[in-house]
Design a protein around this motif. Sequence first.
Motif, PDB file in Angstrom:
ATOM      1  N   GLU A   6      79.323  22.043  -0.671  1.00  0.00           N
ATOM      2  CA  GLU A   6      78.202  21.142  -0.175  1.00  0.00           C
ATOM      3  C   GLU A   6      78.083  21.365   1.180  1.00  0.00           C
ATOM      4  O   GLU A   6      79.167  21.578   1.916  1.00  0.00           O
ATOM      5  CB  GLU A   6      78.631  19.646  -0.542  1.00  0.00           C
ATOM      6  N   LEU A   7      76.847  21.435   1.728  1.00  0.00           N
ATOM      7  CA  LEU A   7      76.649  21.594   3.091  1.00  0.00           C
ATOM      8  C   LEU A   7      75.779  20.398   3.594  1.00  0.00           C
ATOM      9  O   LEU A   7      74.632  20.233   3.243  1.00  0.00           O
ATOM     10  CB  LEU A   7      75.725  22.782   3.272  1.00  0.00           C
ATOM     11  N   LEU A   8      76.363  19.553   4.538  1.00  0.00           N
ATOM     12  CA  LEU A   8      75.665  18.241   4.880  1.00  0.00           C
ATOM     13  C   LEU A   8      75.802  18.273   6.419  1.00  0.00           C
ATOM     14  O   LEU A   8      76.226  19.079   7.151  1.00  0.00           O
ATOM     15  CB  LEU A   8      76.866  17.235   4.416  1.00  0.00           C
ATOM     16  N   GLY A   9      74.948  17.287   6.925  1.00  0.00           N
ATOM     17  CA  GLY A   9      74.939  17.191   8.163  1.00  0.00           C
ATOM     18  C   GLY A   9      73.891  18.156   9.119  1.00  0.00           C
ATOM     19  O   GLY A   9      74.181  18.466  10.201  1.00  0.00           O
ATOM     20  N   MET A  13      70.254  23.650   6.384  1.00  0.00           N
ATOM     21  CA  MET A  13      69.162  24.530   7.021  1.00  0.00           C
ATOM     22  C   MET A  13      69.515  25.927   7.558  1.00  0.00           C
ATOM     23  O   MET A  13      68.721  26.843   7.435  1.00  0.00           O
ATOM     24  CB  MET A  13      68.776  23.789   8.410  1.00  0.00           C
ATOM     25  N   LEU A  14      70.904  26.203   7.452  1.00  0.00           N
ATOM     26  CA  LEU A  14      71.214  27.545   7.822  1.00  0.00           C
ATOM     27  C   LEU A  14      71.418  28.495   6.564  1.00  0.00           C
ATOM     28  O   LEU A  14      71.471  29.579   6.649  1.00  0.00           O
ATOM     29  CB  LEU A  14      72.798  27.354   8.491  1.00  0.00           C
ATOM     30  N   PHE A  15      71.279  27.615   5.446  1.00  0.00           N
ATOM     31  CA  PHE A  15      71.634  28.320   4.213  1.00  0.00           C
ATOM     32  C   PHE A  15      70.257  27.984   3.172  1.00  0.00           C
ATOM     33  O   PHE A  15      70.485  27.574   2.053  1.00  0.00           O
ATOM     34  CB  PHE A  15      72.896  27.836   3.584  1.00  0.00           C
ATOM     35  N   ASP A  57      84.609  32.704  16.031  1.00  0.00           N
ATOM     36  CA  ASP A  57      85.900  33.140  16.230  1.00  0.00           C
ATOM     37  C   ASP A  57      86.768  33.231  14.919  1.00  0.00           C
ATOM     38  O   ASP A  57      87.698  32.773  14.744  1.00  0.00           O
ATOM     39  CB  ASP A  57      86.618  32.438  17.316  1.00  0.00           C
ATOM     40  N   GLY A  58      85.944  33.813  13.858  1.00  0.00           N
ATOM     41  CA  GLY A  58      86.767  33.853  12.541  1.00  0.00           C
ATOM     42  C   GLY A  58      86.867  32.624  11.873  1.00  0.00           C
ATOM     43  O   GLY A  58      87.667  32.688  10.695  1.00  0.00           O
ATOM     44  N   THR A  59      86.333  31.393  12.153  1.00  0.00           N
ATOM     45  CA  THR A  59      86.540  30.218  11.328  1.00  0.00           C
ATOM     46  C   THR A  59      85.101  29.258  11.775  1.00  0.00           C
ATOM     47  O   THR A  59      84.294  29.771  12.292  1.00  0.00           O
ATOM     48  CB  THR A  59      87.801  29.581  11.748  1.00  0.00           C
ATOM     49  N   VAL A  60      85.333  28.130  11.100  1.00  0.00           N
ATOM     50  CA  VAL A  60      84.051  27.135  11.155  1.00  0.00           C
ATOM     51  C   VAL A  60      84.041  26.822  12.881  1.00  0.00           C
ATOM     52  O   VAL A  60      85.236  26.658  13.260  1.00  0.00           O
ATOM     53  CB  VAL A  60      84.100  25.927  10.493  1.00  0.00           C
ATOM     54  N   ARG A  61      83.113  26.641  13.217  1.00  0.00           N
ATOM     55  CA  ARG A  61      82.785  26.115  14.890  1.00  0.00           C
ATOM     56  C   ARG A  61      83.249  24.579  14.816  1.00  0.00           C
ATOM     57  O   ARG A  61      83.309  23.670  13.915  1.00  0.00           O
ATOM     58  CB  ARG A  61      81.319  25.992  14.834  1.00  0.00           C
ATOM     59  N   PRO A  62      83.865  24.512  16.037  1.00  0.00           N
ATOM     60  CA  PRO A  62      84.407  23.238  16.116  1.00  0.00           C
ATOM     61  C   PRO A  62      83.215  22.056  15.996  1.00  0.00           C
ATOM     62  O   PRO A  62      82.340  22.433  16.565  1.00  0.00           O
ATOM     63  CB  PRO A  62      84.896  23.016  17.783  1.00  0.00           C
ATOM     64  N   GLY A  63      83.441  21.000  15.548  1.00  0.00           N
ATOM     65  CA  GLY A  63      82.509  19.839  15.222  1.00  0.00           C
ATOM     66  C   GLY A  63      82.141  19.915  13.625  1.00  0.00           C
ATOM     67  O   GLY A  63      81.132  19.108  13.375  1.00  0.00           O
ATOM     68  N   ILE A  64      82.621  20.962  12.994  1.00  0.00           N
ATOM     69  CA  ILE A  64      82.438  21.022  11.511  1.00  0.00           C
ATOM     70  C   ILE A  64      83.600  20.551  10.602  1.00  0.00           C
ATOM     71  O   ILE A  64      84.657  20.978  10.963  1.00  0.00           O
ATOM     72  CB  ILE A  64      81.868  22.536  10.946  1.00  0.00           C
ATOM     73  N   VAL A  90      83.212  20.850   1.028  1.00  0.00           N
ATOM     74  CA  VAL A  90      82.231  20.042   1.785  1.00  0.00           C
ATOM     75  C   VAL A  90      82.572  20.670   3.334  1.00  0.00           C
ATOM     76  O   VAL A  90      83.428  20.270   3.705  1.00  0.00           O
ATOM     77  CB  VAL A  90      82.209  18.544   1.685  1.00  0.00           C
ATOM     78  N   PHE A  91      81.347  21.112   3.834  1.00  0.00           N
ATOM     79  CA  PHE A  91      81.092  21.398   5.219  1.00  0.00           C
ATOM     80  C   PHE A  91      80.353  20.420   5.745  1.00  0.00           C
ATOM     81  O   PHE A  91      79.149  20.317   5.275  1.00  0.00           O
ATOM     82  CB  PHE A  91      80.625  22.531   5.586  1.00  0.00           C
ATOM     83  N   VAL A  92      80.752  19.249   6.727  1.00  0.00           N
ATOM     84  CA  VAL A  92      79.954  18.465   7.337  1.00  0.00           C
ATOM     85  C   VAL A  92      79.664  18.639   9.024  1.00  0.00           C
ATOM     86  O   VAL A  92      80.720  18.818   9.797  1.00  0.00           O
ATOM     87  CB  VAL A  92      80.557  16.936   7.255  1.00  0.00           C
TER      88      VAL A  92
END
Length: 98
Positions: A6-9, A13-15, A57-64, A90-92
């Motif tokens: 799931e993609l929230l927040g 829009m990126l997907f 940097d190889g992972t999700v951005r800070p704030g996710i 879930v990515f928020v």
Amino acid sequence: MAIKVELLGGLDMLFRKQKELSLELAELGEVKTLRSLIHFMAEKIESPTQKELFYLDGTVRPGIIVLVNDQDWELLDKEDYNLEDKDQVVFVSTLHGG
């Protein structure tokens, strides 16, 4: 064997405005970890500038925030967590303009 993403927040829009995805674990390659899922997801983002809103940097951005089966990934080895059949990831995004 599949997982639900799931993609929230606003991340949808990126997907291509997809809020939910069902992925076969086999699509992630030989290693089925959160790291491989994050890399797989980042490769689906066509624009390099948009990719930076998700992947850094190889992972999700800070704030996710990343949740696996309603648990914070910080409690589950973060990127090294081994995904299993029927996991729900879930990515928020907590990043908002003002």
